[in-house]
Design a protein around this motif. Structure first.
Motif, PDB file in Angstrom:
ATOM      1  N   PRO A  50       0.821  -1.229   0.000  1.00  0.00           N
ATOM      2  CA  PRO A  50       0.000   0.000   0.000  1.00  0.00           C
ATOM      3  C   PRO A  50       0.844   1.265   0.000  1.00  0.00           C
ATOM      4  N   ASP A  72      -8.863 -18.576  -2.378  1.00  0.00           N
ATOM      5  CA  ASP A  72      -9.310 -17.215  -2.707  1.00  0.00           C
ATOM      6  C   ASP A  72      -9.824 -16.478  -1.473  1.00  0.00           C
ATOM      7  N   ASP A  73     -10.374 -17.219  -0.525  1.00  0.00           N
ATOM      8  CA  ASP A  73     -10.852 -16.624   0.725  1.00  0.00           C
ATOM      9  C   ASP A  73     -11.207 -17.775   1.655  1.00  0.00           C
ATOM     10  N   ALA A  83      -6.272 -11.772  -4.707  1.00  0.00           N
ATOM     11  CA  ALA A  83      -7.089 -10.563  -4.890  1.00  0.00           C
ATOM     12  C   ALA A  83      -6.674  -9.463  -3.910  1.00  0.00           C
ATOM     13  N   MET A  84      -6.205  -9.875  -2.739  1.00  0.00           N
ATOM     14  CA  MET A  84      -5.752  -8.868  -1.760  1.00  0.00           C
ATOM     15  C   MET A  84      -4.477  -8.191  -2.250  1.00  0.00           C
ATOM     16  N   ALA A  86      -3.563  -7.922  -5.373  1.00  0.00           N
ATOM     17  CA  ALA A  86      -3.914  -7.096  -6.536  1.00  0.00           C
ATOM     18  C   ALA A  86      -4.539  -5.781  -6.076  1.00  0.00           C
ATOM     19  N   ASP A  87      -5.420  -5.868  -5.087  1.00  0.00           N
ATOM     20  CA  ASP A  87      -6.084  -4.669  -4.590  1.00  0.00           C
ATOM     21  C   ASP A  87      -5.088  -3.712  -3.937  1.00  0.00           C
ATOM     22  N   ALA A  88      -4.006  -4.287  -3.374  1.00  0.00           N
ATOM     23  CA  ALA A  88      -2.996  -3.457  -2.705  1.00  0.00           C
ATOM     24  C   ALA A  88      -1.957  -2.922  -3.683  1.00  0.00           C
ATOM     25  N   GLY A  89      -2.062  -3.303  -4.956  1.00  0.00           N
ATOM     26  CA  GLY A  89      -1.179  -2.683  -5.952  1.00  0.00           C
ATOM     27  C   GLY A  89      -0.242  -3.613  -6.687  1.00  0.00           C
ATOM     28  N   THR A  91       0.860  -6.413  -9.435  1.00  0.00           N
ATOM     29  CA  THR A  91       0.408  -6.999 -10.703  1.00  0.00           C
ATOM     30  C   THR A  91       1.099  -8.346 -10.945  1.00  0.00           C
ATOM     31  N   ALA A 121      -6.821 -14.267  -9.803  1.00  0.00           N
ATOM     32  CA  ALA A 121      -6.810 -12.898  -9.260  1.00  0.00           C
ATOM     33  C   ALA A 121      -6.312 -11.891 -10.287  1.00  0.00           C
TER      34      ALA A 121
END
Ligand code: PGA
Length: 256
Positions: A50, A72-73, A83-84, A86-89, A91, A121
């Motif tokens: 982040p 995945d969860d 996905a976490m 990816a969401d935090a930046g 690639t 993801a």
């Protein structure tokens, strides 16, 4: 046709705040080092993503996680899902690094599942494969490496997922030891890896990037990166040092 990838792997180093300070210096210096023919990425602990993401994007540097959950969860305490990341930046995500295979008993089956989870993801997996010293001495290096590759490919059915794969050939005896595979060894194994990719996915083998990893540093980067089937590097120790990483970026750009 393949864009070389110069990817750092920080492993368990620096705090999130130290990472931001380091990156601020790196970004300022990177502006004087043309890197338009290559991609530059940094594999960092998930906690650092982040803080780095707002800086890395504008600097044209991609971020990579160093591991991900195969799930995945769900009820998996301590795990971090693709996905976490990816969401935090991120690639990219490093998968199957030999330190994880050794320290966390990651089997080929787990690595296969993680490669598949990365694609679910939308992350590009950097799949690490490599033999230990005893396997090389016994003449089994290629067989071991290609077995690891084929096992991981089993997790990728769609052509698009295979095309997104990055493979890092990392002879375990060369990681963090100062010993490097010769450029010939790196090329020979990378060509064998591409041959196995061609058998599995004839149309895609020429698109997949194959990195070399294991004590890559400014002194040996140019020779390794000049090899026909070596499309970049996964750099541990030297990626912690701004000047060393920049010198390897220069070598990548020159080889591209
Ligand atoms: P090293 O690590 O460059 O410090 O040998 C490479 C890696 O483990 O990815």
């Amino acid at each position: 046709m393949r864009t070389p990838l110069i990817a750092g792997n920080w492993k368990l180093h620096k705090t999130p705040r130290e990472a931001v300070a380091w990156f601020t210096d790196f970004r300022a210096a990177l502006a004087d080092h043309p890197h338009d023919r290559i991609e530059v990425a940094l594999g960092v602990p998930a906690t650092h993503l982040p803080g780095l993401a707002p800086l890395a994007g504008p600097a044209g540097v991609a971020l990579a996680g160093q591991d991900l959950s195969r799930h995945d969860d769900g009820a998996h305490t301590g795990e971090i899902a693709g996905a976490m990341l990816a969401d935090a930046g991120a690639t990219y995500v490093i998968v199957g690094h030999s330190e994880r295979r050794a320290d966390h008993a990651e089997t080929d089956a787990v690595v296969r599942d993680k490669v598949a989870a990365a694609r679910r993801a939308g992350l590009t997996p950097i799949l690490c494969i490599g033999e230990v010293e005893a396997e090389r001495d016994a003449g089994r290096a290629e067989a071991v490496v290609l077995d690891q590759l084929r096992a991981a490919l089993d997790g990728l059915e769609a052509d698009a997922d295979c095309a997104a794969l990055v493979v890092a050939y990392e002879p375990v005896w060369a990681i963090g030891t100062g010993r490097t595979a010769t450029a010939d060894d790196a090329q020979t194994m990378s060509a064998a890896i591409r041959g196995a990719l061609r058998e599995a996915r004839p149309a895609l083998a020429d698109d997949v990037r194959i990195l070399y990893g294991g004590s890559m540093k400014p002194a040996n980067a140019a020779e390794l990166l000049a090899q026909a089937d070596v499309d970049g590097g996964l750099i541990g120790g030297a990626s912690l040092d701004v000047d060393a990483l920049l010198a390897i970026v220069d070598a990548g750009q020159a080889a591209a």
